[in-house]
Design a protein around this motif. Structure first.
Motif, PDB file in Angstrom:
ATOM      1  N   ARG A  62      14.233  28.197  15.186  1.00  0.00           N
ATOM      2  CA  ARG A  62      12.809  28.526  15.227  1.00  0.00           C
ATOM      3  C   ARG A  62      12.187  28.018  16.521  1.00  0.00           C
ATOM      4  NH1 ARG A  62       9.988  26.257   9.996  1.00  0.00           N
ATOM      5  NH2 ARG A  62      11.285  24.467  10.582  1.00  0.00           N
ATOM      6  N   ALA A  63      11.238  28.794  17.021  1.00  0.00           N
ATOM      7  CA  ALA A  63      10.521  28.404  18.240  1.00  0.00           C
ATOM      8  C   ALA A  63       9.143  29.038  18.215  1.00  0.00           C
ATOM      9  CB  ALA A  63      11.285  28.842  19.479  1.00  0.00           C
ATOM     10  N   GLU A  64       8.229  28.422  18.935  1.00  0.00           N
ATOM     11  CA  GLU A  64       6.891  28.985  19.040  1.00  0.00           C
ATOM     12  C   GLU A  64       6.483  29.035  20.506  1.00  0.00           C
ATOM     13  OE1 GLU A  64       4.157  24.986  18.380  1.00  0.00           O
ATOM     14  OE2 GLU A  64       4.413  26.399  16.711  1.00  0.00           O
ATOM     15  N   VAL A  65       5.592  29.969  20.816  1.00  0.00           N
ATOM     16  CA  VAL A  65       5.113  30.129  22.186  1.00  0.00           C
ATOM     17  C   VAL A  65       4.010  29.112  22.442  1.00  0.00           C
ATOM     18  CG1 VAL A  65       3.987  31.676  23.824  1.00  0.00           C
ATOM     19  CG2 VAL A  65       5.699  32.579  22.221  1.00  0.00           C
ATOM     20  N   GLN A  66       4.153  28.372  23.530  1.00  0.00           N
ATOM     21  CA  GLN A  66       3.131  27.418  23.920  1.00  0.00           C
ATOM     22  C   GLN A  66       2.522  27.827  25.253  1.00  0.00           C
ATOM     23  OE1 GLN A  66       4.567  23.366  23.797  1.00  0.00           O
ATOM     24  NE2 GLN A  66       4.261  23.285  21.592  1.00  0.00           N
ATOM     25  N   GLN A  67       1.237  27.571  25.400  1.00  0.00           N
ATOM     26  CA  GLN A  67       0.507  27.930  26.607  1.00  0.00           C
ATOM     27  C   GLN A  67       0.415  26.728  27.548  1.00  0.00           C
ATOM     28  OE1 GLN A  67      -0.714  31.088  27.049  1.00  0.00           O
ATOM     29  NE2 GLN A  67      -0.001  31.746  25.041  1.00  0.00           N
ATOM     30  N   GLY A  68       0.489  27.008  28.834  1.00  0.00           N
ATOM     31  CA  GLY A  68       0.289  25.987  29.843  1.00  0.00           C
ATOM     32  C   GLY A  68      -0.659  26.513  30.900  1.00  0.00           C
ATOM     33  N   ALA A  69      -1.214  25.623  31.700  1.00  0.00           N
ATOM     34  CA  ALA A  69      -2.165  26.053  32.727  1.00  0.00           C
ATOM     35  C   ALA A  69      -2.095  25.129  33.927  1.00  0.00           C
ATOM     36  CB  ALA A  69      -3.590  26.091  32.174  1.00  0.00           C
ATOM     37  N   GLY A  70      -2.428  25.675  35.071  1.00  0.00           N
ATOM     38  CA  GLY A  70      -2.461  24.904  36.308  1.00  0.00           C
ATOM     39  C   GLY A  70      -3.154  25.707  37.385  1.00  0.00           C
ATOM     40  N   SER A  71      -2.953  25.304  38.610  1.00  0.00           N
ATOM     41  CA  SER A  71      -3.609  25.943  39.746  1.00  0.00           C
ATOM     42  C   SER A  71      -2.561  26.371  40.772  1.00  0.00           C
ATOM     43  CB  SER A  71      -4.617  24.995  40.397  1.00  0.00           C
ATOM     44  OG  SER A  71      -5.573  24.552  39.457  1.00  0.00           O
ATOM     45  N   GLY A  72      -3.010  27.147  41.729  1.00  0.00           N
ATOM     46  CA  GLY A  72      -2.163  27.588  42.830  1.00  0.00           C
ATOM     47  C   GLY A  72      -3.050  28.176  43.902  1.00  0.00           C
ATOM     48  N   PHE A  73      -2.431  28.733  44.946  1.00  0.00           N
ATOM     49  CA  PHE A  73      -3.216  29.345  46.014  1.00  0.00           C
ATOM     50  C   PHE A  73      -2.383  30.395  46.739  1.00  0.00           C
ATOM     51  CE2 PHE A  73      -1.194  25.524  47.613  1.00  0.00           C
ATOM     52  CZ  PHE A  73      -0.615  25.932  48.805  1.00  0.00           C
ATOM     53  N   VAL A  74      -3.087  31.320  47.364  1.00  0.00           N
ATOM     54  CA  VAL A  74      -2.439  32.430  48.066  1.00  0.00           C
ATOM     55  C   VAL A  74      -1.771  31.913  49.335  1.00  0.00           C
ATOM     56  CG1 VAL A  74      -2.804  34.651  49.225  1.00  0.00           C
ATOM     57  CG2 VAL A  74      -4.114  34.077  47.145  1.00  0.00           C
ATOM     58  N   TRP A  75      -0.486  32.221  49.483  1.00  0.00           N
ATOM     59  CA  TRP A  75       0.262  31.808  50.664  1.00  0.00           C
ATOM     60  C   TRP A  75       0.282  32.886  51.738  1.00  0.00           C
ATOM     61  CZ3 TRP A  75       2.036  27.454  52.664  1.00  0.00           C
ATOM     62  CH2 TRP A  75       2.982  27.507  53.688  1.00  0.00           C
ATOM     63  N   ASP A  76       0.444  34.154  51.309  1.00  0.00           N
ATOM     64  CA  ASP A  76       0.510  35.259  52.274  1.00  0.00           C
ATOM     65  C   ASP A  76       0.035  36.553  51.631  1.00  0.00           C
ATOM     66  OD1 ASP A  76       2.608  36.218  50.677  1.00  0.00           O
ATOM     67  OD2 ASP A  76       4.156  35.326  51.945  1.00  0.00           O
ATOM     68  N   GLY A  77      -0.027  37.607  52.451  1.00  0.00           N
ATOM     69  CA  GLY A  77      -0.504  38.892  51.963  1.00  0.00           C
ATOM     70  C   GLY A  77       0.500  39.650  51.134  1.00  0.00           C
ATOM     71  N   ALA A  78       1.740  39.126  51.028  1.00  0.00           N
ATOM     72  CA  ALA A  78       2.776  39.792  50.237  1.00  0.00           C
ATOM     73  C   ALA A  78       2.698  39.444  48.762  1.00  0.00           C
ATOM     74  CB  ALA A  78       4.155  39.430  50.793  1.00  0.00           C
ATOM     75  N   GLY A  79       1.745  38.595  48.383  1.00  0.00           N
ATOM     76  CA  GLY A  79       1.571  38.263  46.967  1.00  0.00           C
ATOM     77  C   GLY A  79       2.244  36.983  46.535  1.00  0.00           C
ATOM     78  N   HIS A  80       2.646  36.140  47.487  1.00  0.00           N
ATOM     79  CA  HIS A  80       3.257  34.858  47.128  1.00  0.00           C
ATOM     80  C   HIS A  80       2.173  33.815  46.860  1.00  0.00           C
ATOM     81  CE1 HIS A  80       6.752  36.687  49.391  1.00  0.00           C
ATOM     82  NE2 HIS A  80       7.292  36.329  48.238  1.00  0.00           N
ATOM     83  N   ILE A  81       2.301  33.140  45.734  1.00  0.00           N
ATOM     84  CA  ILE A  81       1.361  32.112  45.300  1.00  0.00           C
ATOM     85  C   ILE A  81       2.123  30.793  45.192  1.00  0.00           C
ATOM     86  CG2 ILE A  81      -0.302  31.416  43.543  1.00  0.00           C
ATOM     87  CD1 ILE A  81      -0.999  34.082  44.868  1.00  0.00           C
ATOM     88  N   VAL A  82       1.598  29.756  45.813  1.00  0.00           N
ATOM     89  CA  VAL A  82       2.228  28.434  45.782  1.00  0.00           C
ATOM     90  C   VAL A  82       1.606  27.598  44.673  1.00  0.00           C
ATOM     91  CG1 VAL A  82       2.602  26.288  47.077  1.00  0.00           C
ATOM     92  CG2 VAL A  82       2.803  28.503  48.237  1.00  0.00           C
ATOM     93  N   THR A  83       2.434  26.839  43.977  1.00  0.00           N
ATOM     94  CA  THR A  83       1.963  25.935  42.937  1.00  0.00           C
ATOM     95  C   THR A  83       2.951  24.785  42.834  1.00  0.00           C
ATOM     96  OG1 THR A  83       1.205  25.788  40.633  1.00  0.00           O
ATOM     97  CG2 THR A  83       3.133  27.172  41.071  1.00  0.00           C
ATOM     98  N   ASN A  84       2.762  23.919  41.840  1.00  0.00           N
ATOM     99  CA  ASN A  84       3.730  22.866  41.567  1.00  0.00           C
ATOM    100  C   ASN A  84       4.880  23.398  40.720  1.00  0.00           C
ATOM    101  OD1 ASN A  84       1.190  20.348  41.275  1.00  0.00           O
ATOM    102  ND2 ASN A  84       2.695  20.508  42.894  1.00  0.00           N
ATOM    103  N   ASN A  85       6.050  22.835  40.915  1.00  0.00           N
ATOM    104  CA  ASN A  85       7.181  23.210  40.076  1.00  0.00           C
ATOM    105  C   ASN A  85       6.891  22.893  38.610  1.00  0.00           C
ATOM    106  OD1 ASN A  85      10.173  23.797  39.576  1.00  0.00           O
ATOM    107  ND2 ASN A  85       9.988  21.717  38.815  1.00  0.00           N
ATOM    108  N   HIS A  86       6.246  21.750  38.346  1.00  0.00           N
ATOM    109  CA  HIS A  86       6.035  21.371  36.950  1.00  0.00           C
ATOM    110  C   HIS A  86       5.034  22.279  36.238  1.00  0.00           C
ATOM    111  CE1 HIS A  86       2.619  18.830  38.539  1.00  0.00           C
ATOM    112  NE2 HIS A  86       2.067  19.247  37.422  1.00  0.00           N
ATOM    113  N   VAL A  87       4.275  23.074  36.986  1.00  0.00           N
ATOM    114  CA  VAL A  87       3.346  24.026  36.367  1.00  0.00           C
ATOM    115  C   VAL A  87       4.099  25.207  35.752  1.00  0.00           C
ATOM    116  CG1 VAL A  87       1.479  25.686  36.826  1.00  0.00           C
ATOM    117  CG2 VAL A  87       1.385  23.394  37.816  1.00  0.00           C
ATOM    118  N   VAL A  88       5.159  25.672  36.428  1.00  0.00           N
ATOM    119  CA  VAL A  88       5.864  26.886  35.972  1.00  0.00           C
ATOM    120  C   VAL A  88       7.250  26.601  35.426  1.00  0.00           C
ATOM    121  CG1 VAL A  88       4.586  28.367  37.561  1.00  0.00           C
ATOM    122  CG2 VAL A  88       6.747  27.351  38.306  1.00  0.00           C
ATOM    123  N   GLU A  89       7.693  25.361  35.466  1.00  0.00           N
ATOM    124  CA  GLU A  89       9.046  25.027  35.028  1.00  0.00           C
ATOM    125  C   GLU A  89       9.259  25.406  33.564  1.00  0.00           C
ATOM    126  OE1 GLU A  89      12.118  21.290  35.585  1.00  0.00           O
ATOM    127  OE2 GLU A  89       9.980  20.880  35.308  1.00  0.00           O
ATOM    128  N   GLY A  90      10.322  26.162  33.313  1.00  0.00           N
ATOM    129  CA  GLY A  90      10.662  26.567  31.957  1.00  0.00           C
ATOM    130  C   GLY A  90       9.836  27.703  31.398  1.00  0.00           C
TER     131      GLY A  90
END
Length: 346
Positions: A62-90
């Motif tokens: 059994r598993a349930e979906v959990q929500q997480g949140a954090g911040s980031g910022f635009v790196w370039d015009g190609a759509g790359h967004i930088v954030t912390n690894n711990h924000v998106v890990e897993g």
């Protein structure tokens, strides 16, 4: 009695209806205030609100979906967004909301737990993406003004201000590793600010907000940001290769807890890789049969190192492709050797 009551009402003074007071004109904002307003208006559209979905096991099968949140910022015009690894890990799904737009799904293209940095790419790239101008953390001075924009506690597009409180801090990330040259600031950084930009007064990126030091988990005036010069080395590698360079000299160290229990201060070498800079420099590993410690590394470029995390941080500070001067102890004799720092992931 009724006639007396009516007479009293007729004799009472008439209360005039109150009108709203006129507003006193404010006048122009002060120069400092206007500069701050302009900085926020120019930068906020480039700051991302990142939400994630992860699966959390709740029992057998059994598993349930959990929500997480954090911040980031635009790196370039190609759509790359930088954030912390711990924000998106897993995370199994990542969504990015820019300015007042709708959330856009994104994919993780690269992550580095060692530097706590990650890059996601928008699946649908808006035409008006605006990267944040890049500054240099090398130029920072203690006491200069800094500004953080992020989404603390899910409150989007929040601006906090402060100063550079200290420089050259170390931030633990994964086992035995620390990010060197970290910026300390008293700008309020709270959960949800992670991955957002730290700016100078010119609106340039000088760091990525990553952590706070607080017993309560909320801002206590001690926040930390990964320096922009490091970000500018790591992010292009994450975009191109999906992973960050890992500086080293070609040794396998003995586990720090074993070294510490033996009362040894420094890095004890378990193995020297064939053909590596360490081998070329003549470094000698621990010999389990004879009990000979070999070379114990106790310094890098004149800085004392007593732990593996300090050693790795100093190699990172030296930079891949550069040479580093090691201070090593063999028996009772101390000497220096020069080695080249290489990327162990190539």
């Amino acid at each position: 009695m009724a006639l007396v009551f009516i007479a009293a009402l007729l004799a009472a003074p008439v209360v005039q209806a109150q009108q709203p007071r006129p507003v006193t004109p404010r006048g122009a904002l002060g120069a400092d205030e206007q500069a701050l307003v302009s900085l926020f208006e120019a930068t906020a559209p480039s700051v991302a609100y990142i939400t994630t979905e992860t699966l959390q096991a709740t029992g057998l099968f059994r598993a349930e979906v959990q929500q997480g949140a954090g911040s980031g910022f635009v790196w370039d015009g190609a759509g790359h967004i930088v954030t912390n690894n711990h924000v998106v890990e897993g995370a199994r799904r990542v969504f990015v909301q820019l300015d007042a737009g709708q959330p856009i799904e994104a994919t993780v293209v690269g992550a580095s737990p060692e530097y706590d940095l990650a890059v996601v790419r928008l699946k649908r790239v808006p035409a008006d993406l605006k990267p944040i101008p890049l500054g240099s953390s090398r130029e920072l001075k203690i006491g200069q003004s800094v500004f953080a924009i992020g989404n603390p506690f899910g409150l989007s597009r929040t601006l906090t201000t402060g100063i550079v409180s200290a420089l050259d801090r170390e931030l633990p990330t994964t086992d035995f590793r620390e990010v060197a040259g970290v910026i300390q600031t008293d700008a309020a950084i709270n959960p949800g600010n992670s991955g957002g930009p730290l700016l100078d007064s010119a609106g340039r990126l000088i760091g990525v907000n990553s952590a706070i030091k607080s017993a309560s988990g909320s801002s206590a005036g001690v926040g930390f940001a990964i320096p922009a010069d490091l970000v500018n080395r790591v992010v292009p590698a994450l975009i191109a290769r999906g992973k960050a360079p890992l500086p080293g000299i070609g040794i396998a160290p003995i586990r720090p807890d074993i070294v510490a229990r033996a009362g040894i201060s420094g890095i004890v070498i378990a193995e020297v890789g064939r053909g590596t800079p360490a081998a070329e420099a003549g470094l000698r590993a621990y010999d389990a049969r004879s009990g000979d410690l070999g070379d114990v590394i106790i310094g890098v470029n004149g800085r004392r190192v007593t732990t593996l995390s300090q050693f790795v941080s100093e190699l990172d500070r030296a930079g891949i492709g550069q040479s580093a001067e090691l201070t090593v102890l063999r028996g009772e004799r101390e000497r220096t050797v020069r080695v080249k720092v290489i990327d162990l992931r190539r």
